[in-house]
Scaffold this motif. Structure first.
Motif, short mmCIF file in Angstrom:
data_model
loop_
_atom_site.label_atom_id
_atom_site.label_comp_id
_atom_site.label_asym_id
_atom_site.label_seq_id
_atom_site.Cartn_x
_atom_site.Cartn_y
_atom_site.Cartn_z
N PHE A 219 17.41 10.64 41.60
CA PHE A 219 16.50 11.23 42.58
C PHE A 219 15.83 10.15 43.43
CE2 PHE A 219 12.13 12.42 43.67
CZ PHE A 219 12.34 13.57 44.41
N LEU A 220 15.30 9.12 42.79
CA LEU A 220 14.58 8.07 43.52
C LEU A 220 15.51 7.25 44.41
CD1 LEU A 220 12.17 6.83 40.69
CD2 LEU A 220 11.61 8.29 42.65
N VAL A 221 16.73 7.03 43.96
CA VAL A 221 17.70 6.28 44.77
C VAL A 221 17.99 7.04 46.07
CG1 VAL A 221 20.11 5.56 44.90
CG2 VAL A 221 18.76 5.01 42.87
N HIS A 222 18.27 8.32 45.95
CA HIS A 222 18.56 9.12 47.15
C HIS A 222 17.31 9.26 48.03
CE1 HIS A 222 22.72 10.42 46.52
NE2 HIS A 222 22.44 10.39 45.23
N PHE A 223 16.16 9.38 47.40
CA PHE A 223 14.91 9.50 48.16
C PHE A 223 14.73 8.29 49.08
CE2 PHE A 223 10.49 9.54 49.18
CZ PHE A 223 10.05 10.85 49.01
N SER A 224 14.88 7.10 48.54
CA SER A 224 14.65 5.90 49.33
C SER A 224 15.73 5.69 50.39
CB SER A 224 14.56 4.67 48.42
OG SER A 224 15.72 4.54 47.63
N HIS A 225 16.96 6.14 50.11
CA HIS A 225 18.05 5.88 51.06
C HIS A 225 17.89 6.64 52.36
CE1 HIS A 225 22.21 5.56 52.60
NE2 HIS A 225 22.21 4.43 51.94
N HIS A 226 17.17 7.75 52.35
CA HIS A 226 17.04 8.55 53.56
C HIS A 226 16.17 7.89 54.63
CE1 HIS A 226 19.34 12.20 52.93
NE2 HIS A 226 18.98 12.16 51.67
N VAL A 227 15.58 6.75 54.33
CA VAL A 227 14.85 6.04 55.38
C VAL A 227 15.79 5.64 56.52
CG1 VAL A 227 15.12 3.70 54.42
CG2 VAL A 227 13.09 4.27 55.78
N PHE A 228 17.07 5.38 56.19
CA PHE A 228 18.03 5.00 57.23
C PHE A 228 18.34 6.16 58.15
CE2 PHE A 228 18.91 1.83 53.91
CZ PHE A 228 18.84 0.68 54.67
N SER A 229 18.69 7.32 57.57
CA SER A 229 19.06 8.45 58.41
C SER A 229 17.88 9.01 59.18
CB SER A 229 19.69 9.56 57.54
OG SER A 229 18.80 9.98 56.53
N THR A 230 16.66 8.73 58.73
CA THR A 230 15.48 9.31 59.37
C THR A 230 14.92 8.42 60.49
OG1 THR A 230 14.88 10.36 57.27
CG2 THR A 230 13.18 10.26 58.96
N VAL A 231 14.72 7.14 60.23
CA VAL A 231 13.97 6.33 61.20
C VAL A 231 14.72 5.10 61.71
CG1 VAL A 231 11.81 7.07 60.10
CG2 VAL A 231 12.79 4.84 59.51
N TYR A 232 15.85 4.74 61.12
CA TYR A 232 16.49 3.48 61.49
C TYR A 232 16.77 3.39 62.99
CZ TYR A 232 20.40 0.41 62.53
OH TYR A 232 21.22 -0.49 63.13
N VAL A 233 17.40 4.43 63.57
CA VAL A 233 17.79 4.37 64.98
C VAL A 233 16.57 4.22 65.87
CG1 VAL A 233 18.88 5.64 66.86
CG2 VAL A 233 19.90 5.70 64.57
N LEU A 234 15.55 5.01 65.61
CA LEU A 234 14.33 4.96 66.42
C LEU A 234 13.60 3.64 66.21
CD1 LEU A 234 13.17 8.60 65.67
CD2 LEU A 234 14.18 7.78 67.80
N TYR A 235 13.55 3.18 64.97
CA TYR A 235 12.87 1.92 64.64
C TYR A 235 13.54 0.74 65.33
CZ TYR A 235 11.34 -1.98 61.60
OH TYR A 235 10.85 -3.16 61.11
N ALA A 236 14.88 0.69 65.27
CA ALA A 236 15.60 -0.42 65.87
C ALA A 236 15.44 -0.43 67.39
CB ALA A 236 17.08 -0.34 65.51
N ALA A 237 15.46 0.75 68.00
CA ALA A 237 15.27 0.81 69.45
C ALA A 237 13.84 0.44 69.84
CB ALA A 237 15.60 2.21 69.95
#
Length: 409
Positions: free
Chosen positions: A228-246
């Motif tokens: 559960f915790l592994v999947h929880f933390s991994h969703h940071v990429f699908s949620t904010v990575y694109v916006l954060y990098a831009a």
């Protein structure tokens, strides 16, 4: 375990590899273009982060509902029809998203994608059917490498084709999924013998019923928490990575896709080449710990990175994360019978889906609160730092609770 001849096994593994790639394509191909489309509709980078989190949560919600159903259906009717129907459904869904005229249609597409992509619960069960327990960590590493290859192809294809048209990535993915379905019709045999099949029952084929399997096997409870915790933390990429990098580094969609592709290449190398020798030398539990703490260090580095180059360099420790999931899966499959492998994978995906529903909403909100004038949080990388803390927590939980599931070194 179902024996297969050498040539037949090679063809089957090739199809499983392709199917795993396409499953992750369902999420990866839209990552470089979907947030930008949302931002066009909303006119706000911060609001796009929140709405994109909602879209990811919708995808995960359908995984939550569909995964135990698909897992139980595969335990009853076999792995082959379940995988093929899901692959065909995924191809049709890509067409729907390619034609979507607005956010509502895109949301519907993400719901369908969540259901059809749940077939990778059956992919894991298929590998458990044809692989002895001592070889499952390596086999799941190969599946993980396939997921990573999809994570390379998806964002890279989405980023590059997105420069031409935001619809082009979806048409390409629909074509690949359709070809995979046709290929599977000819090469994929059934892996679950009839004598090992379990009657379908709704009390097991719902998210909460599926997780009763974990409660019946005490050793699985702690490992399920780590999952559960592994999947929880991994969703940071699908949620904010694109916006954060831009926002922080000024990256274009193509640059975003290229860096995601680099992450996928590194992860594929770890899971395809490194995990077998590491498990052989250190055992499954220690290998899992290296993966969890390495991933946490990489996430922290991304959150603190002052430049795009520093962010990319943080991928190096982060790629060790690829050691964690295959060993976690292998430890769990040892604790259930052949007829319960599909139900186990459904339970795992139910946990992952709960994480996928809650975590995008949290990370999206944290990101929105960390940028812009008067931001409540002072650092734009706060979402990545939170994910790092959660993954480190998974490492601490895993070190203690996986002790009972440790296999001999």
């Amino acid at each position: 375990m179902t024996p297969l001849s050498g040539s037949r096994r090679t063809a089957v593994l090739a199809f499983i590899f392709v199917t795993a790639i396409l499953d992750i394509l369902a999420m990866g191909v839209v990552m470089p273009v979907l947030p930008s489309l949302i931002e066009e509709f909303t006119g706000s980078n911060a609001r796009a982060g929140v709405i994109n989190g909602v879209f990811v949560a919708l995808w995960a919600a359908m995984q939550f509902v569909a995964s135990p159903i698909i897992g139980s259906l595969s335990d009853r009717y076999g792995r082959r029809p379940t995988i093929l129907i899901s692959t065909a459904g995924l191809a049709a869904d890509y067409v729907l998203m390619a034609l979507a005229p607005n956010l509502w249609w895109l949301a519907l597409g993400r719901l369908i994608a969540g259901a059809t992509s749940a077939s990778f619960t059956t992919v894991y069960a298929y590998m458990a059917d044809i692989t002895p327990p001592e070889g499952r960590a390596r086999a799941y590493g190969l599946i993980g490498a396939a997921f990573s290859a999809g994570f390379v192809a998806g964002p890279l294809m989405g980023g590059l084709l997105g420069e031409i048209s935001p619809r082009a990535p979806f048409w390409a993915a629909a074509t690949f999924s359709g070809l995979a379905f046709i290929y599977g019709l000819f090469v994929l045999p059934e892996s679950l013998a009839r004598e090992h099949r379990m009657p379908f029952a709704w009390r097991r084929a719902n998210p909460f019923g599926a997780m009763t399997l974990l409660r019946r096997h005490r050793e699985l409870i702690g490992l399920g928490g780590v999952n559960f915790l592994v999947h929880f933390s991994h969703h940071v990429f699908s949620t904010v990575y694109v916006l954060y990098a831009a926002h922080r580094y000024g990256w274009s969609p193509a640059a975003v896709g290229i860096v995601l592709a680099l992450a996928g290449v590194l992860d594929a190398c770890v899971q395809g080449l490194l995990i077998g020798p590491t498990v052989k030398r250190l055992g499954e539990r220690r290998t899992m710990m290296i993966g969890l703490f390495g991933g946490a260090a990489g996430l922290a580095g991304m959150g603190l990175a002052p430049t795009g180059l520093a962010f990319a360099l943080a991928l190096l420790p982060n790629c060790l994360w690829g050691l964690a999931m295959p060993t976690l899966q292998a430890l769990m499959t040892r604790r259930v019978s052949e007829s319960e492998q599909g139900q186990l994978q459904g339970a795992n995906m139910s946990l992952a889906s709960i994480a996928g529903i809650v975590s995008p909403l949290l990370f999206g909100a944290v990101y929105a609160a960390s940028i812009g004038p008067g931001a409540a949080l002072p650092h734009p990388g706060a979402a990545f730092l939170l994910a790092a803390a959660i993954l480190a927590g998974a490492g601490l939980v895993g070190w203690r609770l996986a002790r009972g599931a440790q296999t001999p070194d």
